[in-house]
Design a protein around this motif. Sequence first.
Motif, PDB file in Angstrom:
ATOM      1  N   MET A  67      -2.900  17.511  13.906  1.00  0.00           N
ATOM      2  CA  MET A  67      -3.528  16.299  14.435  1.00  0.00           C
ATOM      3  C   MET A  67      -5.047  16.467  14.477  1.00  0.00           C
ATOM      4  O   MET A  67      -5.553  17.502  14.894  1.00  0.00           O
ATOM      5  N   PRO A  81      -6.427  -3.676   3.954  1.00  0.00           N
ATOM      6  CA  PRO A  81      -5.006  -3.806   4.247  1.00  0.00           C
ATOM      7  C   PRO A  81      -4.484  -5.218   3.993  1.00  0.00           C
ATOM      8  O   PRO A  81      -5.209  -6.189   4.193  1.00  0.00           O
ATOM      9  N   GLY A  82      -3.249  -5.275   3.521  1.00  0.00           N
ATOM     10  CA  GLY A  82      -2.601  -6.570   3.365  1.00  0.00           C
ATOM     11  C   GLY A  82      -2.782  -7.255   2.034  1.00  0.00           C
ATOM     12  O   GLY A  82      -2.364  -8.394   1.887  1.00  0.00           O
ATOM     13  N   VAL A  83      -3.400  -6.587   1.082  1.00  0.00           N
ATOM     14  CA  VAL A  83      -3.526  -7.228  -0.234  1.00  0.00           C
ATOM     15  C   VAL A  83      -2.768  -6.416  -1.276  1.00  0.00           C
ATOM     16  O   VAL A  83      -2.566  -5.220  -1.134  1.00  0.00           O
ATOM     17  N   ASP A 139      -1.802   2.659   0.163  1.00  0.00           N
ATOM     18  CA  ASP A 139      -1.709   2.401   1.615  1.00  0.00           C
ATOM     19  C   ASP A 139      -2.809   1.478   2.130  1.00  0.00           C
ATOM     20  O   ASP A 139      -3.379   1.710   3.201  1.00  0.00           O
ATOM     21  N   GLY A 140      -3.152   0.471   1.366  1.00  0.00           N
ATOM     22  CA  GLY A 140      -4.168  -0.471   1.831  1.00  0.00           C
ATOM     23  C   GLY A 140      -5.600   0.013   1.679  1.00  0.00           C
ATOM     24  O   GLY A 140      -6.508  -0.588   2.233  1.00  0.00           O
ATOM     25  N   VAL A 141      -5.785   1.124   0.954  1.00  0.00           N
ATOM     26  CA  VAL A 141      -7.143   1.626   0.717  1.00  0.00           C
ATOM     27  C   VAL A 141      -7.401   1.584  -0.790  1.00  0.00           C
ATOM     28  O   VAL A 141      -6.626   2.128  -1.569  1.00  0.00           O
ATOM     29  N   GLU A 184      -2.725  -3.638  11.296  1.00  0.00           N
ATOM     30  CA  GLU A 184      -3.365  -3.197  10.055  1.00  0.00           C
ATOM     31  C   GLU A 184      -3.674  -1.715  10.182  1.00  0.00           C
ATOM     32  O   GLU A 184      -4.452  -1.310  11.046  1.00  0.00           O
ATOM     33  N   PRO A 191      -4.790   0.740   7.534  1.00  0.00           N
ATOM     34  CA  PRO A 191      -5.117   1.222   6.196  1.00  0.00           C
ATOM     35  C   PRO A 191      -5.257   2.740   6.178  1.00  0.00           C
ATOM     36  O   PRO A 191      -5.796   3.331   7.117  1.00  0.00           O
ATOM     37  N   GLY A 192      -4.750   3.352   5.135  1.00  0.00           N
ATOM     38  CA  GLY A 192      -4.912   4.790   4.959  1.00  0.00           C
ATOM     39  C   GLY A 192      -3.973   5.644   5.790  1.00  0.00           C
ATOM     40  O   GLY A 192      -4.093   6.858   5.776  1.00  0.00           O
ATOM     41  N   VAL A 193      -3.049   5.023   6.497  1.00  0.00           N
ATOM     42  CA  VAL A 193      -2.077   5.786   7.285  1.00  0.00           C
ATOM     43  C   VAL A 193      -0.808   5.902   6.447  1.00  0.00           C
ATOM     44  O   VAL A 193      -0.260   4.892   6.008  1.00  0.00           O
ATOM     45  N   ARG A 194      -0.387   7.134   6.212  1.00  0.00           N
ATOM     46  CA  ARG A 194       0.810   7.333   5.406  1.00  0.00           C
ATOM     47  C   ARG A 194       2.052   7.188   6.272  1.00  0.00           C
ATOM     48  O   ARG A 194       1.992   7.400   7.492  1.00  0.00           O
ATOM     49  N   GLY A 235       0.154   7.901  15.462  1.00  0.00           N
ATOM     50  CA  GLY A 235      -0.094   8.269  14.081  1.00  0.00           C
ATOM     51  C   GLY A 235      -1.463   8.851  13.911  1.00  0.00           C
ATOM     52  O   GLY A 235      -2.202   9.059  14.876  1.00  0.00           O
ATOM     53  N   LYS A 236      -1.779   9.134  12.657  1.00  0.00           N
ATOM     54  CA  LYS A 236      -3.117   9.659  12.366  1.00  0.00           C
ATOM     55  C   LYS A 236      -3.546   9.212  10.983  1.00  0.00           C
ATOM     56  O   LYS A 236      -2.727   8.832  10.150  1.00  0.00           O
ATOM     57  N   ARG A 237      -4.837   9.283  10.810  1.00  0.00           N
ATOM     58  CA  ARG A 237      -5.399   8.960   9.520  1.00  0.00           C
ATOM     59  C   ARG A 237      -6.325  10.094   9.126  1.00  0.00           C
ATOM     60  O   ARG A 237      -7.209  10.472   9.900  1.00  0.00           O
ATOM     61  N   ASN A 276      -8.928  11.079   6.411  1.00  0.00           N
ATOM     62  CA  ASN A 276      -9.727  10.555   5.303  1.00  0.00           C
ATOM     63  C   ASN A 276     -10.696  11.610   4.777  1.00  0.00           C
ATOM     64  O   ASN A 276     -11.674  11.291   4.127  1.00  0.00           O
ATOM     65  N   ASN A 303       1.288  -1.878   1.973  1.00  0.00           N
ATOM     66  CA  ASN A 303      -0.129  -2.071   1.674  1.00  0.00           C
ATOM     67  C   ASN A 303      -1.006  -1.973   2.925  1.00  0.00           C
ATOM     68  O   ASN A 303      -1.913  -2.772   3.125  1.00  0.00           O
ATOM     69  N   GLY A 304      -0.701  -1.014   3.761  1.00  0.00           N
ATOM     70  CA  GLY A 304      -1.535  -0.796   4.936  1.00  0.00           C
ATOM     71  C   GLY A 304      -1.260  -1.723   6.103  1.00  0.00           C
ATOM     72  O   GLY A 304      -2.000  -1.712   7.074  1.00  0.00           O
ATOM     73  N   VAL A 305      -0.221  -2.529   6.006  1.00  0.00           N
ATOM     74  CA  VAL A 305       0.125  -3.412   7.127  1.00  0.00           C
ATOM     75  C   VAL A 305       1.511  -3.033   7.645  1.00  0.00           C
ATOM     76  O   VAL A 305       2.469  -2.984   6.883  1.00  0.00           O
TER      77      VAL A 305
END
Lengths: 132, 151
Positions: free
Chosen positions: A1, A47-49, A109-111, B62, B64-67, B84-86, B88, B128-130
């Motif tokens: 973490m 995100p979301g596209v 993943d939205g990135v 939203e 984004p970038g979270v697996r 969770g965690k991100r 980057n 897609n990140g959502v």
Amino acid sequence: MSAQELKIQDKKPVQPNQESTKTETCFAPHVDIFETDAEVVVLADVPGVTPEDIELSLEENILTIAAQRQPPKHMGRLILEEYETGHYLRRFTVAETIDQDQIAARLVDGVLRVSLPKVAPTQPKKIEIKIG
Amino acid sequence: MAFIRFVDRPTFRNPWAEFERIRQGLDELSRSYGEKGKNQPANVYPPLNMYEEPDRLLITAELPGVRVEDLSLSIDGETLNLQGKRDNHQSEPGISYHRREIESGSFSRAIGLPVKVDNERVAAKLNNGVLTITLMKASAVTPRQINVSAE
């Protein structure tokens, strides 16, 4: 973490160049831009596209990231709204010379990750001066 | 829809009727204040949107970038926990940043659900990140259509 706690980052609304007839919200995605010896990489949170909704272009050194977000399906009555959704738009001036044919983009993943490979610098031409 | 409670009937010779009326007025006030909870910025990551359908609740976030493997969800009674965690961080050596706006880190949020849900029927998907979480309401609070039969 990771030790750090994620914080909420405000979404910055942006105005597209032309005013649209529909009142649609457009946000500037948060980005990371970094450079290696070979390329410039742009990471953008969208995100979301879906990949089909993203338009990427590089014209006269201006990189445009535009993404159309499909309006959410009707999901009943909204009882809590902590974030807004909208399209994405952001433009950058790219200072480096980029090999336009080698630009690649991926959406995970939205990135969105855009790699802009640099053009290999041409060897400086040495001009010999003859003593005449 | 006007909702008339049993106690809303006019009560004759009830010395407490006036107090009852005041209490109802206060209830009304707090209910309309609750409506203002909409579109209020959250202070804990991630911001959530919640939708209510007759038989289910939908929660979206939203991320984004979270697996998927870095996200964990649990439900405990009427509390939904989201963790969770991100990450980057870039692994490539010798990179220089021009801009750094995306953060790395962990998050943890618990949210109280407005209605009782069936803990066995919870579905979540990350697309897609959502993140979309579907919670089916407990059968006791699902509105039921009552058929009226003519005799």
